[in-house]
Design a protein around this motif. Structure first.
Motif, PDB file in Angstrom:
ATOM      1  N   GLU A   3       7.661 -20.596 -24.504  1.00 59.07           N
ATOM      2  CA  GLU A   3       8.724 -20.813 -24.995  1.00 59.07           C
ATOM      3  C   GLU A   3       8.573 -20.469 -26.546  1.00 59.07           C
ATOM      4  O   GLU A   3       7.785 -21.311 -27.191  1.00 59.07           O
ATOM      5  CB  GLU A   3       9.389 -22.299 -24.743  1.00 59.07           C
ATOM      6  N   PHE A  23      12.926 -13.510 -23.116  1.00 60.33           N
ATOM      7  CA  PHE A  23      14.154 -13.921 -22.015  1.00 60.33           C
ATOM      8  C   PHE A  23      14.887 -15.041 -23.027  1.00 60.33           C
ATOM      9  O   PHE A  23      14.173 -15.810 -23.101  1.00 60.33           O
ATOM     10  CB  PHE A  23      13.467 -14.245 -20.743  1.00 60.33           C
ATOM     11  N   HIS A  25      17.709 -17.660 -23.002  1.00 59.65           N
ATOM     12  CA  HIS A  25      18.743 -18.366 -21.923  1.00 59.65           C
ATOM     13  C   HIS A  25      18.968 -19.716 -22.716  1.00 59.65           C
ATOM     14  O   HIS A  25      19.029 -20.034 -23.714  1.00 59.65           O
ATOM     15  CB  HIS A  25      17.626 -18.867 -21.023  1.00 59.65           C
ATOM     16  N   CYS A  32      20.868 -18.239 -15.601  1.00 56.86           N
ATOM     17  CA  CYS A  32      19.682 -18.268 -16.443  1.00 56.86           C
ATOM     18  C   CYS A  32      18.382 -18.703 -15.577  1.00 56.86           C
ATOM     19  O   CYS A  32      17.302 -18.094 -15.543  1.00 56.86           O
ATOM     20  CB  CYS A  32      19.571 -19.002 -17.723  1.00 56.86           C
ATOM     21  N   GLN A  33      18.522 -19.731 -14.946  1.00 54.30           N
ATOM     22  CA  GLN A  33      17.571 -20.066 -14.025  1.00 54.30           C
ATOM     23  C   GLN A  33      16.947 -19.271 -12.866  1.00 54.30           C
ATOM     24  O   GLN A  33      16.048 -18.907 -12.703  1.00 54.30           O
ATOM     25  CB  GLN A  33      17.631 -21.538 -13.458  1.00 54.30           C
ATOM     26  N   ARG A  36      15.060 -16.461 -14.687  1.00 54.65           N
ATOM     27  CA  ARG A  36      13.856 -16.956 -15.019  1.00 54.65           C
ATOM     28  C   ARG A  36      12.948 -16.593 -13.767  1.00 54.65           C
ATOM     29  O   ARG A  36      11.643 -16.143 -14.085  1.00 54.65           O
ATOM     30  CB  ARG A  36      13.781 -18.381 -15.536  1.00 54.65           C
ATOM     31  N   SER A  40       9.621 -14.310 -13.608  1.00 56.80           N
ATOM     32  CA  SER A  40       8.432 -14.544 -13.201  1.00 56.80           C
ATOM     33  C   SER A  40       7.871 -13.977 -12.186  1.00 56.80           C
ATOM     34  O   SER A  40       6.577 -13.648 -12.395  1.00 56.80           O
ATOM     35  CB  SER A  40       8.351 -16.064 -13.045  1.00 56.80           C
ATOM     36  N   SER A  53      10.009 -16.854 -23.762  1.00 58.64           N
ATOM     37  CA  SER A  53      11.457 -17.301 -23.581  1.00 58.64           C
ATOM     38  C   SER A  53      11.933 -18.131 -24.810  1.00 58.64           C
ATOM     39  O   SER A  53      11.074 -18.427 -25.638  1.00 58.64           O
ATOM     40  CB  SER A  53      11.658 -18.304 -22.365  1.00 58.64           C
ATOM     41  N   PRO A  72      22.101 -15.044 -19.353  1.00 61.80           N
ATOM     42  CA  PRO A  72      20.991 -14.753 -19.852  1.00 61.80           C
ATOM     43  C   PRO A  72      20.762 -13.177 -20.182  1.00 61.80           C
ATOM     44  O   PRO A  72      21.601 -12.200 -19.844  1.00 61.80           O
ATOM     45  CB  PRO A  72      20.130 -14.717 -18.369  1.00 61.80           C
TER      46      PRO A  72
END
Length: 105
Positions: A3, A23, A25, A32-33, A36, A40, A53, A72
């Motif tokens: 992050e 990324f 978010h 967004c989740q 993500r 990944s 991110s 996102p």
């Protein structure tokens, strides 16, 4: 995915070697989740692309500088220093293809 902190993102964006992906978010966004999780997987397949991110809620200057319209968002910095945005996250396959294109540019 590490992050970004609000205090040092400009320095990291400027001095990070490309290709590089960010990324963008918000923590409570369900889309967004899901994005993500897809990213990944995609970064496991294409590990040559550095992925970070950023929580847009605590980084409004990032949103202003890159004119982020929604989350996102995948902000990609190319080798030539230009950046592009992607708001669609339809599949891992499409994300892998996009990351490979940036890697091979």
């Amino acid at each position: 995915m590490r992050e970004w902190k609000p205090t040092n993102w400009k320095k990291e964006w400027t001095f990070t070697s490309a290709p590089f992906a960010l990324f963008i978010h918000t923590p409570l966004c369900g889309t967004c989740q899901a994005a993500r999780r897809m990213l990944s997987v995609a970064t496991e397949i294409v590990p040559e692309i550095s992925m970070m991110s950023a929580n847009i809620n605590i980084m409004p200057d990032l949103a202003q500088q890159f004119q982020i319209e929604s989350v996102p968002c995948l902000l990609i910095k190319s080798k030539d220093g230009t950046s592009s945005k992607q708001y669609r996250f339809p599949s891992v396959t499409e994300l892998v293809e996009r990351l490979r294109i940036e890697r091979d540019r």
